[in-house]
Design a protein around this motif. Structure first.
Motif, mmCIF file in Angstrom:
data_model
loop_
_atom_site.group_PDB
_atom_site.id
_atom_site.type_symbol
_atom_site.label_atom_id
_atom_site.label_comp_id
_atom_site.label_asym_id
_atom_site.label_seq_id
_atom_site.Cartn_x
_atom_site.Cartn_y
_atom_site.Cartn_z
ATOM 1 N N LEU A 109 39.557 48.398 16.859
ATOM 2 C CA LEU A 109 39.904 47.485 17.951
ATOM 3 C C LEU A 109 39.292 46.113 17.659
ATOM 4 O O LEU A 109 38.845 45.409 18.552
ATOM 5 C CB LEU A 109 39.376 48.031 19.279
ATOM 6 N N GLY A 110 39.245 45.768 16.386
ATOM 7 C CA GLY A 110 38.576 44.538 16.002
ATOM 8 C C GLY A 110 37.072 44.688 16.124
ATOM 9 O O GLY A 110 36.560 45.791 16.365
ATOM 10 N N TYR A 111 36.330 43.612 15.942
ATOM 11 C CA TYR A 111 34.863 43.662 16.099
ATOM 12 C C TYR A 111 34.464 43.165 17.480
ATOM 13 O O TYR A 111 33.895 43.884 18.281
ATOM 14 C CB TYR A 111 34.161 42.842 15.012
ATOM 15 N N ASN A 112 34.773 41.907 17.742
ATOM 16 C CA ASN A 112 34.517 41.347 19.073
ATOM 17 C C ASN A 112 35.809 41.401 19.888
ATOM 18 O O ASN A 112 36.898 41.580 19.348
ATOM 19 C CB ASN A 112 34.051 39.892 18.965
ATOM 20 N N TYR A 113 35.668 41.240 21.189
ATOM 21 C CA TYR A 113 36.852 41.302 22.050
ATOM 22 C C TYR A 113 37.506 39.924 22.060
ATOM 23 O O TYR A 113 37.304 39.108 22.964
ATOM 24 C CB TYR A 113 36.444 41.727 23.461
ATOM 25 N N LEU A 114 38.326 39.643 21.039
ATOM 26 C CA LEU A 114 38.931 38.334 20.856
ATOM 27 C C LEU A 114 40.424 38.367 21.156
ATOM 28 O O LEU A 114 41.073 39.400 21.035
ATOM 29 C CB LEU A 114 38.723 37.859 19.416
ATOM 30 N N ASP A 115 40.950 37.220 21.527
ATOM 31 C CA ASP A 115 42.389 37.069 21.735
ATOM 32 C C ASP A 115 42.975 36.567 20.427
ATOM 33 O O ASP A 115 42.818 35.401 20.066
ATOM 34 C CB ASP A 115 42.656 36.071 22.868
ATOM 35 N N TYR A 116 43.679 37.431 19.699
ATOM 36 C CA TYR A 116 44.176 37.074 18.379
ATOM 37 C C TYR A 116 45.276 36.016 18.414
ATOM 38 O O TYR A 116 45.607 35.434 17.385
ATOM 39 C CB TYR A 116 44.683 38.327 17.662
ATOM 40 N N GLU A 117 45.841 35.765 19.563
ATOM 41 C CA GLU A 117 46.844 34.702 19.668
ATOM 42 C C GLU A 117 46.193 33.322 19.760
ATOM 43 O O GLU A 117 46.836 32.310 19.524
ATOM 44 C CB GLU A 117 47.726 34.914 20.901
ATOM 45 N N GLU A 118 44.915 33.315 20.111
ATOM 46 C CA GLU A 118 44.238 32.047 20.389
ATOM 47 C C GLU A 118 43.296 31.592 19.277
ATOM 48 O O GLU A 118 42.694 30.526 19.388
ATOM 49 C CB GLU A 118 43.442 32.160 21.701
ATOM 50 N N ILE A 119 43.146 32.382 18.220
ATOM 51 C CA ILE A 119 42.213 32.008 17.158
ATOM 52 C C ILE A 119 42.949 31.832 15.831
ATOM 53 O O ILE A 119 44.097 32.251 15.682
ATOM 54 C CB ILE A 119 41.089 33.047 17.001
ATOM 55 N N LYS A 120 42.273 31.213 14.868
ATOM 56 C CA LYS A 120 42.871 30.924 13.568
ATOM 57 C C LYS A 120 42.987 32.191 12.722
ATOM 58 O O LYS A 120 42.294 33.180 12.945
ATOM 59 C CB LYS A 120 42.026 29.883 12.842
ATOM 60 N N ASP A 121 43.848 32.105 11.721
ATOM 61 C CA ASP A 121 44.085 33.243 10.839
ATOM 62 C C ASP A 121 42.787 33.788 10.249
ATOM 63 O O ASP A 121 42.571 35.006 10.209
ATOM 64 C CB ASP A 121 45.016 32.840 9.684
ATOM 65 N N GLU A 122 41.940 32.883 9.758
ATOM 66 C CA GLU A 122 40.715 33.328 9.101
ATOM 67 C C GLU A 122 39.774 34.023 10.074
ATOM 68 O O GLU A 122 39.036 34.941 9.699
ATOM 69 C CB GLU A 122 39.998 32.141 8.441
ATOM 70 N N GLU A 123 39.795 33.600 11.333
ATOM 71 C CA GLU A 123 38.960 34.256 12.344
ATOM 72 C C GLU A 123 39.465 35.663 12.636
ATOM 73 O O GLU A 123 38.685 36.584 12.866
ATOM 74 C CB GLU A 123 38.932 33.417 13.624
ATOM 75 N N ILE A 124 40.789 35.820 12.642
ATOM 76 C CA ILE A 124 41.386 37.147 12.835
ATOM 77 C C ILE A 124 40.956 38.060 11.694
ATOM 78 O O ILE A 124 40.504 39.187 11.896
ATOM 79 C CB ILE A 124 42.926 37.069 12.883
ATOM 80 N N ARG A 125 41.103 37.548 10.477
ATOM 81 C CA ARG A 125 40.763 38.324 9.283
ATOM 82 C C ARG A 125 39.277 38.720 9.299
ATOM 83 O O ARG A 125 38.916 39.864 9.015
ATOM 84 C CB ARG A 125 41.070 37.496 8.032
ATOM 85 N N LYS A 126 38.432 37.771 9.648
ATOM 86 C CA LYS A 126 36.992 38.015 9.679
ATOM 87 C C LYS A 126 36.636 39.078 10.704
ATOM 88 O O LYS A 126 35.819 39.972 10.441
ATOM 89 C CB LYS A 126 36.252 36.712 10.004
ATOM 90 N N ASP A 127 37.259 39.010 11.888
ATOM 91 C CA ASP A 127 36.976 39.969 12.952
ATOM 92 C C ASP A 127 37.417 41.379 12.555
ATOM 93 O O ASP A 127 36.701 42.357 12.775
ATOM 94 C CB ASP A 127 37.694 39.540 14.237
ATOM 95 N N LEU A 128 38.594 41.478 11.950
ATOM 96 C CA LEU A 128 39.127 42.771 11.527
ATOM 97 C C LEU A 128 38.268 43.394 10.429
ATOM 98 O O LEU A 128 37.893 44.571 10.517
ATOM 99 C CB LEU A 128 40.565 42.586 11.025
ATOM 100 N N LEU A 129 37.925 42.600 9.421
ATOM 101 C CA LEU A 129 37.166 43.128 8.287
ATOM 102 C C LEU A 129 35.713 43.421 8.655
ATOM 103 O O LEU A 129 35.092 44.333 8.092
ATOM 104 C CB LEU A 129 37.231 42.146 7.114
ATOM 105 N N LYS A 130 35.166 42.670 9.604
ATOM 106 C CA LYS A 130 33.800 42.949 10.052
ATOM 107 C C LYS A 130 33.748 44.299 10.753
ATOM 108 O O LYS A 130 32.802 45.068 10.586
ATOM 109 C CB LYS A 130 33.307 41.848 10.997
ATOM 110 N N ALA A 131 34.782 44.598 11.535
ATOM 111 C CA ALA A 131 34.853 45.898 12.210
ATOM 112 C C ALA A 131 34.936 47.015 11.175
ATOM 113 O O ALA A 131 34.245 48.034 11.275
ATOM 114 C CB ALA A 131 36.066 45.945 13.131
ATOM 115 N N GLU A 132 35.780 46.831 10.171
ATOM 116 C CA GLU A 132 35.913 47.860 9.133
ATOM 117 C C GLU A 132 34.601 48.052 8.374
ATOM 118 O O GLU A 132 34.223 49.172 8.038
ATOM 119 C CB GLU A 132 37.037 47.502 8.163
ATOM 120 N N GLU A 133 33.909 46.964 8.134
ATOM 121 C CA GLU A 133 32.618 47.045 7.435
ATOM 122 C C GLU A 133 31.620 47.885 8.236
ATOM 123 O O GLU A 133 30.891 48.707 7.679
ATOM 124 C CB GLU A 133 32.057 45.636 7.212
ATOM 125 N N VAL A 134 31.601 47.677 9.552
ATOM 126 C CA VAL A 134 30.717 48.461 10.425
ATOM 127 C C VAL A 134 31.078 49.941 10.357
ATOM 128 O O VAL A 134 30.202 50.807 10.239
ATOM 129 C CB VAL A 134 30.798 47.955 11.884
#
Length: 249
Positions: A112-137
């Motif tokens: 469910l991502g890492y932080n509770y972010l609105d993916y429509e409102e953030i930049k591509d790199e922020e989306i990628r970072k949030d997704l991969l940080k969750a997977e890393e955890v």
């Protein structure tokens, strides 16, 4: 030589009606049997929200520890083994003992991502970072998870679909939203799933904000079992390869 054809108006009307009915029937049968993807872009990435067989109970968790343990206990009591939990990375990091309970119960786990972010409102790199940080955890905690992901608040666009696909994830949405987090009342939550049919993916929450979900869940299970519904995980639905489609802009 001129030829004149006289056509009875009533017969013409009946003929047109028969032809149109045949076309509609043929189209209906076609869409029922062609594997198509849900929310999709022109060039491929897809998000699934409905399958063909079984019913998927899915639970989002982003904070708290009380409701999640109650949900797990209820599912185990009712011998429901096929359910899917989408966990935020930050929550999993803070509640490894509950994640372990979910794993031991053999429930399916997605991101469910890492932080509770609105993916429509953030930049591509922020989306990628949030997704991969969750997977890393998840990897650091040794969580057995599937490569499925859900946008934290359900809001996303084509960018997220592409980013998820680039990293091997399948985006999962839902076909029935119980809105349990809005506290509509136990009866309202149960009523929201009464129309459920084969292929539906039901959205529920196991965060502490969903204070009525635990009370509604036994009734939801009973209602669906009375329909002789077979509970399946999301990935079992994906394996069927048959889903519905909508456009994402």
């Amino acid at each position: 030589m001129n030829y004149f054809f006289v056509i009875n108006g009533k017969r013409l009307k009946n003929f047109v009606t028969i032809v149109l009915t045949a076309l509609v029937t043929a189209w209906f049968l076609y869409i029922q049997n062609v594997p198509i993807a849900t929310f999709s872009t022109d060039d491929g990435p897809k998000a699934f929200f409905k399958g063909k067989e079984g019913i998927a109970l899915t639970f989002n968790i982003s904070w708290g520890d009380e409701i999640a343990e109650k949900i797990i206990a209820i599912l185990e009591k009712h011998k429901i083994k096929d359910a899917t939990f989408f966990l935020s990375g930050s929550w999993a990091e803070s509640h490894p003992h509950i994640v372990e309970k979910i794993s031991k119960a053999s429930f399916e786990i997605g991101l469910l991502g890492y932080n509770y972010l609105d993916y429509e409102e953030i930049k591509d790199e922020e989306i990628r970072k949030d997704l991969l940080k969750a997977e890393e955890v998840f990897q650091k905690l040794g969580i057995h998870y599937k490569k499925i992901v859900r946008a934290p608040n359900g809001h996303y666009d084509k960018r997220f679909l592409k980013i998820a696909e680039q990293h091997g994830f399948t985006v999962i949405h839902w076909s029935i939203n119980t809105n349990d987090w809005k506290h509509p009342g136990v009866n309202a939550i149960v009523k929201s799933i009464e129309s459920a049919q084969k292929g539906d993916i039901i959205l529920l929450h196991a965060s502490d904000s969903a204070i009525q979900t635990a009370a509604a869940l036994p009734k939801i299970i009973d209602t669906l079992q009375n329909k002789t519904a077979k509970f399946v995980t999301v990935t079992e639905m994906l394996a069927e390869g048959k889903v519905n489609t909508k456009e994402v802009h």
